[in-house]
Design an enzyme around this catalytic site. Sequence first.
Site, PDB file in Angstrom:
ATOM      1  N   PRO A 116      25.412  73.325 138.338  1.00 18.37           N
ATOM      2  CA  PRO A 116      26.111  74.087 139.383  1.00 18.37           C
ATOM      3  C   PRO A 116      26.318  73.213 140.620  1.00 18.37           C
ATOM      4  CG  PRO A 116      23.933  75.052 138.901  1.00 18.37           C
ATOM      5  CD  PRO A 116      24.092  73.863 138.016  1.00 18.37           C
ATOM      6  N   THR A 117      27.541  73.202 141.134  1.00 18.63           N
ATOM      7  CA  THR A 117      27.830  72.318 142.269  1.00 18.63           C
ATOM      8  C   THR A 117      27.531  72.980 143.589  1.00 18.63           C
ATOM      9  OG1 THR A 117      30.096  73.072 142.111  1.00 18.63           O
ATOM     10  CG2 THR A 117      29.606  70.922 141.162  1.00 18.63           C
ATOM     11  N   ASN A 118      27.425  74.313 143.584  1.00 16.98           N
ATOM     12  CA  ASN A 118      27.280  75.005 144.862  1.00 16.98           C
ATOM     13  C   ASN A 118      25.893  75.582 145.073  1.00 16.98           C
ATOM     14  OD1 ASN A 118      29.918  74.872 146.175  1.00 16.98           O
ATOM     15  ND2 ASN A 118      30.602  75.822 144.273  1.00 16.98           N
ATOM     16  N   CYS A 119      24.887  75.078 144.340  1.00 19.67           N
ATOM     17  CA  CYS A 119      23.569  75.681 144.538  1.00 19.67           C
ATOM     18  C   CYS A 119      22.744  74.877 145.531  1.00 19.67           C
ATOM     19  CB  CYS A 119      22.819  75.860 143.222  1.00 19.67           C
ATOM     20  SG  CYS A 119      22.152  74.372 142.504  1.00 19.67           S
ATOM     21  N   LEU A 120      23.183  73.677 145.873  1.00 20.68           N
ATOM     22  CA  LEU A 120      22.656  72.860 146.965  1.00 20.68           C
ATOM     23  C   LEU A 120      21.140  72.908 147.138  1.00 20.68           C
ATOM     24  CD1 LEU A 120      25.501  73.935 149.372  1.00 20.68           C
ATOM     25  CD2 LEU A 120      25.331  71.683 148.357  1.00 20.68           C
TER      26      LEU A 120
END
Lengths: 120, 111, 97
Positions: B107-111
Site C-alpha cells: 500500500p502506497t498510502n499507509c505511510l
Amino acid sequence: MAKSLLIISRQAPWSGPGAREALDIVLAGGAFDLPIGLLFLDDGVFQLAARQNAKALQQKDLSANLQALPMFGVEELFACGESIAQRGLDPHALALEEARVLASADITALIDRYDQVITL
Amino acid sequence: MNALTVGTRAIELDKDGFLVDLSDWSNDVASALAAAEDIELTAEHWEVLELLRSFYAEFQLSPATRPLIKYTALKLGPEKGNSLHLNRLFKGTPAKLAAKLAGLPKPTNCL
Amino acid sequence: MSTLHVLSHSPFGDERLTSCLRILGNDDALLLSGDAAYALQPGTVPFTALSARRLSIYVLVEDAEARGIEVPDWACAIDYPAFVELSIHHDKVNSWL
C-alpha cells in the site's frame, strides 16, 4: 482541528502525472483523516468519463482508483458543470456516482469553505 | 534476489517481502508467506485476505489502514471491521502485512 | 473569506485564466506571475476579459517588465515583498499549478 483541504484536479487522466498526483494527495489526506474535498475542473472532468480502459495504454486504472475515495473517507466529491457541458459529457452518467455537479457560483462558495486549496 | 520456496517453486519477492509477480499468488503461497511471519492462517485470517483481494479487484489499489477497516466493517460487520480485531490478526500492521499475505502490491498510502 | 489566485501560465492556449475568472469570488484577488503577465497584452482576449471586470489584479513588476508589458491603470504592479504582504492579507492562496 485539522485544516480542511480542497484539491482541484484539472488535468486529463491519460496525458501526464497530474491527475494521478492529485488523487494521491487526496488518498493520503483521507488516510490521515483530514477533512478533504476533491473538485474536478476543466480537462479534469475527463477523469469521470464512462467506459475508459486503462489497459489500452497499459496504465494503472485511475477510474477504478477513484471509486475507492469513499472508502478512504473522502466523501466531498464535486465536478464543474460547465467543464462537463463544454466537453460533451453526460452529467448524469459520470464514472463517479458520488460526485456532485456544481455551477460556477457554487464553486466560488466551495473554495471559500476550505482552509487551503491546491490546484493541480 | 529474495525468494520464497513453495513446494518445488521459487517465488520471487521484493525487498519488503511482497510478491514481484502478483499472479504467483495462491493459497499455498499465502500460507508460506504467513509462516515466514510466524502466523498460522485461520479462517479469520482467510476471510480478511479474500476481502483484500476483492478490494484490489474493485479499486486496483491496496487499502491503507482506515479504508481496510471501513471495507471490512462494510462486508463482515463492525465486530470484525475494527482496528483491534485486524491488529490482533496481523501483528499490529494489518494494511501492510495483510496486503503482503493477500498478494497485493505494497500500500502506497499507509505511510 | 478571500482567496488570492496566483496564475503563472500564459493565457494563450490555456484555460486557467478563463476558469479562474469564472469561479473568482467578489473578495478574491488575482496575481499574474511569469507568463501569466502576458494576459496584460493590449488588444487581446485575456486583456479584454480582465479589463471588463472590476477585479483586484496584481502583476509581478519584473515579470511584466521582462516581457515588455505595460501595466494598465486597472492593474497593480507589485514586487516580491508586496506579493508576500498580499498573500498574508488573504485567507488562502490558490496557485494554479
